[in-house]
Design an enzyme around this catalytic site. Structure first.
Site, PDB file in Angstrom:
ATOM      1  N   GLY A   1      -4.760  -2.159   0.150  1.00  0.00           N
ATOM      2  CA  GLY A   1      -3.883  -1.085  -0.346  1.00  0.00           C
ATOM      3  C   GLY A   1      -4.175   0.287   0.239  1.00  0.00           C
TER       4      GLY A   1
ATOM      5  N   ARG B   1       0.830  -1.210   0.000  1.00  0.00           N
ATOM      6  CA  ARG B   1       0.000   0.000   0.000  1.00  0.00           C
ATOM      7  C   ARG B   1       0.859   1.251   0.000  1.00  0.00           C
ATOM      8  NH1 ARG B   1      -2.310   0.880   5.881  1.00  0.00           N
ATOM      9  NH2 ARG B   1      -0.740  -0.229   7.055  1.00  0.00           N
TER      10      ARG B   1
ATOM     11  N   ASP C   1      11.484  -6.508   6.947  1.00  0.00           N
ATOM     12  CA  ASP C   1      10.927  -5.655   5.888  1.00  0.00           C
ATOM     13  C   ASP C   1      10.673  -4.247   6.421  1.00  0.00           C
ATOM     14  OD1 ASP C   1       9.024  -7.344   7.338  1.00  0.00           O
ATOM     15  OD2 ASP C   1       7.480  -6.168   6.336  1.00  0.00           O
TER      16      ASP C   1
HETATM   17  P1  AMP Z   1       3.653  -3.746   7.916  1.00  0.00           P
HETATM   18  O1  AMP Z   1       3.760  -4.748   9.013  1.00  0.00           O
HETATM   19  O2  AMP Z   1       2.577  -2.702   8.109  1.00  0.00           O
HETATM   20  O3  AMP Z   1       4.953  -3.106   7.621  1.00  0.00           O
HETATM   21  O4  AMP Z   1       3.174  -4.530   6.597  1.00  0.00           O
HETATM   22  C1  AMP Z   1       3.659  -5.764   6.190  1.00  0.00           C
HETATM   23  C2  AMP Z   1       3.274  -6.027   4.755  1.00  0.00           C
HETATM   24  O5  AMP Z   1       1.865  -5.969   4.596  1.00  0.00           O
HETATM   25  C3  AMP Z   1       3.856  -5.044   3.756  1.00  0.00           C
HETATM   26  O6  AMP Z   1       4.150  -5.752   2.588  1.00  0.00           O
HETATM   27  C4  AMP Z   1       2.703  -4.082   3.529  1.00  0.00           C
HETATM   28  O7  AMP Z   1       2.775  -3.456   2.282  1.00  0.00           O
HETATM   29  C5  AMP Z   1       1.507  -5.012   3.605  1.00  0.00           C
HETATM   30  N1  AMP Z   1       0.278  -4.312   4.013  1.00  0.00           N
HETATM   31  C6  AMP Z   1      -0.043  -3.821   5.224  1.00  0.00           C
HETATM   32  N2  AMP Z   1      -1.250  -3.241   5.211  1.00  0.00           N
HETATM   33  C7  AMP Z   1      -1.719  -3.348   3.944  1.00  0.00           C
HETATM   34  C8  AMP Z   1      -2.903  -2.936   3.280  1.00  0.00           C
HETATM   35  N3  AMP Z   1      -3.885  -2.300   3.902  1.00  0.00           N
HETATM   36  N4  AMP Z   1      -3.020  -3.234   1.974  1.00  0.00           N
HETATM   37  C9  AMP Z   1      -2.044  -3.883   1.308  1.00  0.00           C
HETATM   38  N5  AMP Z   1      -0.914  -4.306   1.865  1.00  0.00           N
HETATM   39  C10 AMP Z   1      -0.737  -4.042   3.176  1.00  0.00           C
HETATM   40 MG    MG Z   2       6.170  -2.588   6.522  1.00  0.00          MG
END
Ligand code: AMP
Ligand code: MG
Length: 521
Positions: free
Chosen positions: A135, A103, A269
């Site tokens: 997203g 996203r 990540d």
């Molecule tokens: P995060 O733990 O928030 O850093 O996210 C981990 C993964 O999930 C990353 O690849 C983000 O892009 C994906 N992600 C988190 N929230 C969303 C969302 N609402 N839509 C799409 N991908 C998401």
């Molecule tokens: Mg992340």
């Protein structure tokens, strides 16, 4: 609006040839081209004036329609090719395969005053990496990211920045506490800014797929553009690069421990290759000092990412990066010896940081013990981490331990119920501290000034962000504005904002959004 666009990432590195916005595994490419989704009724909530200036933009620019269109994802700037990055990562200790910008959409790179900035929209719609999610981003998490990244910058902590915060006008469905109570929330878009959004995971994904050609390309690209001080070539330069990433990551986590920041989701990540604090999700600030505290309810059982564990996690993550770089370095001993430097470097820098917090200049043998005793006192009574160090700076060389105690007692959460025994423990510690500052040449006034440059007066306490969010949900953005202004000078006395120099109110102890947050955003 004039931005000096000079794209590098999406010009110099291999692209995914598939231009459809369908969810998929992307191989042999660093990114996929993707267009932001058009929000239905974008509205600008807040702009960081400091970030505007860094990009060569003016206040007037931010008021123009073009700004609203570009930073809400409504319009793509001429001669730019937005893209989502491909990366993988270890989540909570386990390899999770391809993740990527699910996203986040990178709009362009801007060059201003010899600095490069990547502009990235967060919450501007799905990408090939969105996996099972939509997203988008909600207002509460976007306010948290916008305020905290700018606050961290002003605290002097390496971080990604935030240019703007917009409402999308669309509704987003979220199950905030993952308990089956999903509901619609306001959608929002933040424009994040950083010299680069590259993460450990961008390197790991190629290593995991045994694509060593692209692993080498992305490493060389990163060195060329982000570590130009590295003058060696080939393997030698990759080794030097790794050591620099270790140093930067260490500096970042030392700063987190200094200001009492808990990231909450230190997956690989979410580790910037530039050692920037990145991906503000279920983060939080220590109010009562507690090494075991994490705001992230998703991590409540194992507490992998608790405050006191953050330095070890940085090292664990660096091991994963070392594994990823190994195929192009092929020198286990060199990587191990760099990793083995971490512990000593950490101990030295942690001691420096803590003695700065205590206002001590000379290095003395007993300082480690003094710090250890302080932490053990913290554990016996709820003590506000931020307030304690600010009050400590008021202690003078000629004070008695009794006077010193009265000077710091407002940092305790329950001073009236503190048992005498514990008061004595504190007075013992204060006596040691008084003895110690009497060994210093520095005068009280100078020590006071120095301490107050390293110990912030104002941080984005968990309940403060929540108050800003609650008001914003009713279209009142005054607290967002107020906190943004307050946190521009976190070390300064700001009498008109004195109310924010206060312990967490009791209602915030267990409130969702204050002490408890999930990854849902
Ligand atoms: P995060 O733990 O928030 O850093 O996210 C981990 C993964 O999930 C990353 O690849 C983000 O892009 C994906 N992600 C988190 N929230 C969303 C969302 N609402 N839509 C799409 N991908 C998401
Ligand atoms: Mg992340």
């Amino acid at each position: 609006m004039r931005l000096n666009i000079q794209d590098r990432f999406n010009k110099e590195l291999p692209a995914d040839p598939n231009k459809n916005n369908t969810r998929r595994q992307v191989h042999e490419a660093c990114y996929s081209f993707v267009q932001p989704s058009k929000p239905s009724k974008p509205e600008l909530i807040h702009v960081s004036q400091e970030m505007l200036k860094e990009l060569g933009l003016t206040k007037q620019d931010a008021l123009a329609n073009a700004f609203l269109e570009v930073f809400s994802g409504t319009k793509v700037m001429e001669n730019t090719n937005p893209y989502a990055m491909c990366y993988g990562g270890h989540q909570f200790g386990h390899w999770a395969g391809q993740l990527g910008d699910g996203r986040a959409i990178n709009l362009a790179e801007v060059n201003h005053k010899n600095k490069y900035w990547t502009l990235q929209l967060k919450g501007a719609g799905p990408t090939p990496y969105s996996r099972g999610a939509d997203g988008y981003a909600v207002l509460r998490s976007s306010i948290r990211e916008h305020l905290c990244s700018e606050a961290m910058f002003h605290l002097g902590v390496p971080t990604t920045r935030s240019l703007s915060l917009m409402l999308s006008g669309d509704e987003v469905l979220r199950d905030m506490m993952y308990d089956g109570n999903a509901g619609y929330e306001k959608g929002a878009i933040v424009c994040r800014v950083a010299p680069s959004f590259l993460r450990f995971g961008n390197f790991q994904i190629f290593a995991a797929r045994k694509d060593f050609v692209n692993l080498k390309r992305i490493t060389e690209y990163t060195i060329q553009h982000h570590f130009p001080e590295i003058k060696s070539n080939g393997k030698e330069s990759y080794i030097e690069f790794f050591r620099k990433v270790l140093d930067k990551s260490l500096r970042m986590v030392i700063d987190w421990q200094r200001v009492g920041f808990v990231h909450g989701v230190m997956n690989t990540d979410n580790m910037s290759i530039l050692g920037l604090t990145i991906d503000y999700g279920p983060y939080g600030w220590l109010e009562p000092f507690d090494n075991n505290w994490t705001p992230n309810t998703t991590d409540r059982t194992n507490r992998r990412y608790r405050f006191g564990n953050q330095p070890s996690v940085v090292l664990w993550n660096l091991y994963q990066l070392a594994n990823a770089l190994h195929p192009i370095i092929e020198d286990t001993a060199a990587l191990e010896s760099i990793l083995h430097e971490f512990q000593q470097k950490f101990e030295n820098q942690f001691l420096d940081m803590m003695t700065n917090k205590l206002g001590l200049e000379k290095k003395m043998e007993e300082d480690s013990k003094l710090i250890e005793n302080l932490f053990s006192n913290f554990e016996k009574a709820e003590t506000d981490y931020t307030i304690f160090f600010r009050l400590l700076s008021n202690i003078e060389k000629n004070d008695t331990k009794e006077v010193s105690f009265t000077k710091i007692q407002d940092s305790f959460y329950n001073p009236s119920e503190m048992p005498d025994e514990l008061k004595d423990d504190w007075k013992d510690w204060l006596q040691k501290y008084l003895n110690r500052i009497n060994e210093e040449i520095i005068e009280d006034k100078r020590r006071f000034e120095k301490m107050n440059k390293t110990n912030p007066k104002y941080v984005l306490r968990n309940y403060m962000a929540q108050l800003a969010i609650d008001a914003a949900e009713t279209n009142d953005f005054s607290i967002v504005e107020e906190l943004h202004n307050l946190l521009k000078q976190p070390y300064a006395e700001q009498p008109k904002f004195e109310k924010w120099f206060a312990k967490r109110p009791e209602w915030a102890r267990t409130k969702v959004g204050c002490s408890m947050l999930s990854c849902s955003s």
